[in-house]
Design a protein around this motif. Structure first.
Motif: not given
Length: 501
Positions: A439-463
């Protein structure tokens, strides 16, 4: 008493059972089916999940034990046997405990097919929104406007990069794009002709704060059938706190009548943002955790298509979410779902963007894995003609894909394209085990990078927020289906009619 075989199959990962409102619900992740349960069946599902998570064998005695330890109503052997038989029937028909869709990965052509662009026609703004990710419109650089030549190159770029696709999309963005309205008009005229010459069509969208949305501009947007995203945060005090003018004046009183006027021009606008649409987009922060009141305020203004998004902010920002906010946010979504249902067909009826789930006509599995297509199907273009994966990456040199003024502007940085193509659900460890992964396809790329500095790590609050919105959205979908068919008492563990992928 026959038991289902769950060897190699994770119930928690693939069947999400939960209580929402007055319903017990099971969502089969892989088939997309929804099931309304009675309390006994719900408790059995949860007991089986608990046993499996504890690495214990799933047995009738184990199921009864878990239910009794939880203080739930006891089940007779006859009741349990009947429930297990019904669950097995659903498994056989493929609507519950469906086979996992693992091992499927997107298969892209060597050359990216870019079908949509975001033209930053203005890196300037007439507001100074406190939470603006774009630095009040300047994106960390100088305040500037895009010239016609750069915009023209952008349109040529998407028409060429779309390959054999007949339809392209161009979004006018900023800053505030209406500060550069003359160039917008000229680019729409150019784009129409250029698209016809290539046997294509362009869908135009414009995002605006509404300050300059006078009757002339409204008439142009209507005449050209341009979709519009309008910004309003809700109640006057909420909006003005975060969206003032440069001199500190609030903007609510100025823009609200213009947004109301424009909304009346499109009474049939799509709740899924399809076709020629409008919707009003707001942002909620730590300061208005009761944002459901802001949504209802907008609905009472006559606005039908509404989206209110959570702010993405660092811990140093006063408006960022704090520990303890999540429960209040969840409660706001719960209240909003009930109010949306109560208003259906009544005065003040509205659509909330995040509760619109097209279960019967949703995107294919590959699209569910990869999401928005930023960085290879969709790019943003700065006023200088620089290319970035999306509007939220503009100005970040590490994510620059190229330039319209390069000798070969279509040759996007291959390693960066590959990074974004690879950032799908199955490359994110936390997503692979999550029931909401499709449903979410792994979340927003920009938010993931902003909070984890990686495209393949997720922004947990967003999840967490995405999962809550989806729970309420599925509940709303079920309720609407049951009300439509006058089936207010559901059969135990039977799929909701027509609410299925």
């Amino acid at each position: 008493m026959k038991l289902l075989n769950f060897q190699g199959y994770s119930i928690k990962k693939n069947v999400h059972s939960y209580r929402q409102g007055d319903l017990w619900i099971a969502h089969d992740v892989n088939s997309g089916s929804l099931h309304v349960l009675d309390e006994g069946t719900f408790n059995v599902l949860k007991a089986m999940e608990s046993l499996q998570e504890g690495e214990k064998e799933i047995t009738p005695w184990g199921i009864k034990g878990v239910i009794e330890q939880a203080g739930q109503p006891a089940l007779t052997e006859e009741d349990l046997s009947e429930i297990l038989e019904e669950l097995e029937e659903l498994r056989q028909e493929g609507t519950l405990f469906a086979k996992e869709s693992e091992g499927v990965t997107p298969n892209y052509p060597d050359k990216p097919i870019v079908k949509a662009i975001c033209l930053h026609v203005a890196h300037d703004c007439n507001l100074r929104c406190t939470y603006c990710f774009a630095g009040a419109g300047a994106f960390g650089g100088c305040r500037t406007l895009m010239d016609f030549e750069t915009g023209k190159r952008g349109i040529d770029f998407v028409l060429e990069s779309a390959g054999q696709r007949d339809h392209c999309e161009v979004d006018f963005f900023g800053g505030e794009p209406l500060l550069n309205f003359g160039v917008v008009k000229a680019l729409v005229a150019y784009g129409r002709k250029a698209a016809v010459a290539k046997n294509k069509t362009i869908k135009f969208t414009l995002t605006t704060n509404g300050v300059l949305l006078n009757e002339e501009i409204q008439g142009f947007l209507e005449q050209e059938e341009i979709s519009v995203v309008l910004s309003l945060d809700g109640r006057p005090e909420v909006h003005d706190r975060m969206r003032p003018h440069a001199d500190g004046r609030g903007s609510y009183a100025e823009i609200t009548p213009r947004i109301q006027q424009f909304a009346t021009k499109r009474p049939e606008s799509s709740p899924y943002a399809l076709g020629t649409y409008y919707y009003v987009r707001g942002t909620y922060t730590h300061f208005n955790l009761d944002f459901d009141r802001d949504v209802l305020h907008m609905a009472d203004l006559g606005i039908k298509q509404i989206s209110v998004e959570p702010v993405v902010a660092g811990p140093e920002d006063a408006y960022a979410f704090q520990e303890g906010d999540l429960d209040k946010i969840r409660e706001a979504y719960d209240r909003l779902g009930e109010e949306l249902l109560a208003r259906r067909g009544q005065e003040g009826d509205f659509n909330f963007f995040h509760f619109n789930v097209a279960l019967d006509q949703g995107p294919c599995l590959i699209k569910r894995l990869s999401g928005c297509g930023a960085g290879h199907e969709y790019v943003a273009i700065s006023p200088e003609g620089d290319l970035y994966p999306c509007h939220q990456f503009v100005g970040q040199e590490a994510y620059k894909l190229g330039s319209l003024y390069d000798e070969h502007p279509h040759a996007l940085r291959p390693e960066l394209v590959q990074d974004f193509r690879s950032a799908h659900v199955f490359t994110k460890s936390s997503c692979r085990e999550c029931w909401a992964r499709f449903a979410c396809s792994g979340g927003c790329h920009a938010a993931n990078v902003a909070f984890t500095q990686k495209l393949t790590e997720v922004y947990t609050l967003g999840c967490e927020l995405q999962k809550k919105r989806l729970e309420v959205a599925l509940y709303v979908k079920i309720k609407e289906s049951l009300q439509t068919k006058n089936l207010l008492s559901a059969v135990v563990a039977s799929p909701v009619p027509e609410v299925r992928c």
